[in-house]
Design a protein around this motif. Sequence first.
Motif, PDB file in Angstrom:
ATOM      1  N   VAL A  56       0.823  -1.216   0.000  1.00 37.87           N
ATOM      2  CA  VAL A  56       0.000   0.000   0.000  1.00 37.87           C
ATOM      3  C   VAL A  56       0.860   1.270   0.000  1.00 37.87           C
ATOM      4  N   GLU A  57       2.091   1.167   0.516  1.00 30.95           N
ATOM      5  CA  GLU A  57       2.951   2.350   0.574  1.00 30.95           C
ATOM      6  C   GLU A  57       3.456   2.776  -0.809  1.00 30.95           C
ATOM      7  N   ALA A  58       3.274   1.916  -1.823  1.00 27.43           N
ATOM      8  CA  ALA A  58       3.759   2.224  -3.178  1.00 27.43           C
ATOM      9  C   ALA A  58       2.813   3.116  -3.960  1.00 27.43           C
ATOM     10  N   VAL A  59       1.609   3.341  -3.464  1.00 24.16           N
ATOM     11  CA  VAL A  59       0.624   4.132  -4.212  1.00 24.16           C
ATOM     12  C   VAL A  59       0.837   5.621  -3.940  1.00 24.16           C
ATOM     13  N   ASP A  60       1.133   6.363  -4.995  1.00 26.50           N
ATOM     14  CA  ASP A  60       1.342   7.803  -4.886  1.00 26.50           C
ATOM     15  C   ASP A  60       0.086   8.620  -5.180  1.00 26.50           C
ATOM     16  N   GLY A  73     -17.013   6.627  -4.814  1.00 27.83           N
ATOM     17  CA  GLY A  73     -17.671   6.440  -3.529  1.00 27.83           C
ATOM     18  C   GLY A  73     -16.782   5.842  -2.458  1.00 27.83           C
ATOM     19  N   GLY A  74     -15.820   5.017  -2.860  1.00 24.11           N
ATOM     20  CA  GLY A  74     -14.929   4.380  -1.897  1.00 24.11           C
ATOM     21  C   GLY A  74     -13.620   5.110  -1.670  1.00 24.11           C
ATOM     22  N   ALA A  75     -13.478   6.320  -2.214  1.00 20.75           N
ATOM     23  CA  ALA A  75     -12.183   7.005  -2.182  1.00 20.75           C
ATOM     24  C   ALA A  75     -11.701   7.289  -0.770  1.00 20.75           C
ATOM     25  N   GLY A  76     -12.575   7.821   0.079  1.00 18.64           N
ATOM     26  CA  GLY A  76     -12.149   8.149   1.433  1.00 18.64           C
ATOM     27  C   GLY A  76     -11.718   6.926   2.208  1.00 18.64           C
ATOM     28  N   LEU A  77     -12.466   5.837   2.055  1.00 16.32           N
ATOM     29  CA  LEU A  77     -12.134   4.591   2.742  1.00 16.32           C
ATOM     30  C   LEU A  77     -10.828   4.009   2.195  1.00 16.32           C
ATOM     31  N   LEU A  78     -10.652   4.031   0.876  1.00 20.13           N
ATOM     32  CA  LEU A  78      -9.426   3.515   0.281  1.00 20.13           C
ATOM     33  C   LEU A  78      -8.217   4.321   0.731  1.00 20.13           C
ATOM     34  N   GLN A  80      -7.625   5.647   3.447  1.00 22.44           N
ATOM     35  CA  GLN A  80      -7.208   5.269   4.804  1.00 22.44           C
ATOM     36  C   GLN A  80      -6.195   4.130   4.788  1.00 22.44           C
ATOM     37  N   HIS A  81      -6.157   3.377   3.684  1.00 25.36           N
ATOM     38  CA  HIS A  81      -5.219   2.259   3.548  1.00 25.36           C
ATOM     39  C   HIS A  81      -3.935   2.638   2.816  1.00 25.36           C
ATOM     40  N   LEU A  82      -3.872   3.853   2.261  1.00 26.19           N
ATOM     41  CA  LEU A  82      -2.763   4.246   1.381  1.00 26.19           C
ATOM     42  C   LEU A  82      -2.003   5.410   2.013  1.00 26.19           C
ATOM     43  N   PRO A  83      -0.985   5.122   2.805  1.00 24.75           N
ATOM     44  CA  PRO A  83      -0.370   6.175   3.625  1.00 24.75           C
ATOM     45  C   PRO A  83       0.309   7.287   2.833  1.00 24.75           C
ATOM     46  N   ASN A  84       0.766   6.994   1.610  1.00 24.66           N
ATOM     47  CA  ASN A  84       1.528   7.981   0.840  1.00 24.66           C
ATOM     48  C   ASN A  84       0.746   8.618  -0.299  1.00 24.66           C
ATOM     49  N   TYR A 120     -23.285   0.732  -2.021  1.00 26.10           N
ATOM     50  CA  TYR A 120     -22.154   1.656  -1.992  1.00 26.10           C
ATOM     51  C   TYR A 120     -21.284   1.535  -0.746  1.00 26.10           C
ATOM     52  N   GLY A 121     -21.811   0.937   0.319  1.00 29.45           N
ATOM     53  CA  GLY A 121     -21.022   0.817   1.532  1.00 29.45           C
ATOM     54  C   GLY A 121     -20.798   2.166   2.185  1.00 29.45           C
ATOM     55  N   ARG A 122     -19.725   2.288   2.937  1.00 25.69           N
ATOM     56  CA  ARG A 122     -19.412   3.531   3.650  1.00 25.69           C
ATOM     57  C   ARG A 122     -18.833   4.569   2.704  1.00 25.69           C
ATOM     58  N   ILE A 123     -19.236   5.803   2.906  1.00 30.11           N
ATOM     59  CA  ILE A 123     -18.694   6.936   2.157  1.00 30.11           C
ATOM     60  C   ILE A 123     -17.984   7.830   3.155  1.00 30.11           C
ATOM     61  N   GLU A 124     -16.664   7.874   3.082  1.00 31.42           N
ATOM     62  CA  GLU A 124     -15.839   8.594   4.051  1.00 31.42           C
ATOM     63  C   GLU A 124     -15.209   9.828   3.411  1.00 31.42           C
ATOM     64  N   ALA A 125     -14.924  10.822   4.230  1.00 33.39           N
ATOM     65  CA  ALA A 125     -14.251  12.035   3.757  1.00 33.39           C
ATOM     66  C   ALA A 125     -12.769  11.765   3.500  1.00 33.39           C
ATOM     67  N   ILE A 126     -12.194  12.556   2.609  1.00 33.80           N
ATOM     68  CA  ILE A 126     -10.742  12.575   2.397  1.00 33.80           C
ATOM     69  C   ILE A 126     -10.204  13.838   3.060  1.00 33.80           C
TER      70      ILE A 126
END
Length: 310
Positions: A56-60, A73-78, A80-84, A120-126
């Motif tokens: 997950v750390e490889a995603v810029d 719709g899943g951007a905020g949740l995703l 949270q898994h992508l630290p960089n 759609y599941g959870r919709i989280e803020a970025i």
Amino acid sequence: MTADPSIHTIDTGFQRERFDAAYLIVENGRAAFVDCGTGLAVPRMLQALADTGLGVEAVDWLLLTHVHLDHAGGAGLLMQHLPNARAVLHPRGAPHMIDPTRLIAGATQVYGAEEIARSYGRIEAIPAARVVVAEDGHRIDLAGRELLLLHTPGHALHHYCVWDARSRSWFTGDTFGISYRELDSAQGAFIFPTSSPVQFDPEAMKASIQRLMAYGPQAMYVTHFDRVEQVPKLAADLLEQIDAMATIGRQCDGRADRHRCLLAALRALYLERAQAHGCGLDEEAVAAVLAMDIELNAQGLACWLDRARR
């Protein structure tokens, strides 16, 4: 022409298989996602990354062509898994990902809370600090691989497309229409525009398609669904159908049964074109594949007609 092996199609699983795609671009050990589907797609996104041997750390970058929930719709949740990673958004779309309250409220009004949770599941803020606002012509550096972002209104005012000069391909979101693999024939891909509510503008959509074509693309990566070639033919098909759909809208406008008129005329248009294309499915099967889009396109045409009247 073979597909670029550094570009990976991810089926997000939204609604059905082979309906909604996101993409993963890998370059020199670094990665970018283009769109991400809904919150329910996050495990598929992470698995696709793992399948390339990256963590997950490889995603810029998370490049969001627009903020409709089947794309973002899943951007905020995703995130949270992508630290960089940083999320890249159109100026009109960024506020709705930083604070998705209005986005959630609008979708809930249309679909209902139960359907939002189911589909759609959870919709989280970025967090705002992790958002990059992309003006027209914004350039992204993915480990030395340049990605160009151009604003492409027509489907939505807050839409951009991503040009990858390396593969001579566009990631088109919904600007370059819809092409389901079930409708392929010996003639290649079948394509049709998406006028879904609420910001369809036929002239803007045609201008955006022509802008994409000026780059001489060899392939388009559409969200619905996957990579298509024969790009000049498909572009001509789209431009012709956008005009036909606008004509249908004007012919149905003012009628008491306007929505029913729009549905029937769009269904007839697409079925006639599918038959001429040599699609292997029978008429009812084609209609079943297109049912959701016919409904949404009718709603989008109605929004366009009403907006013009105002």
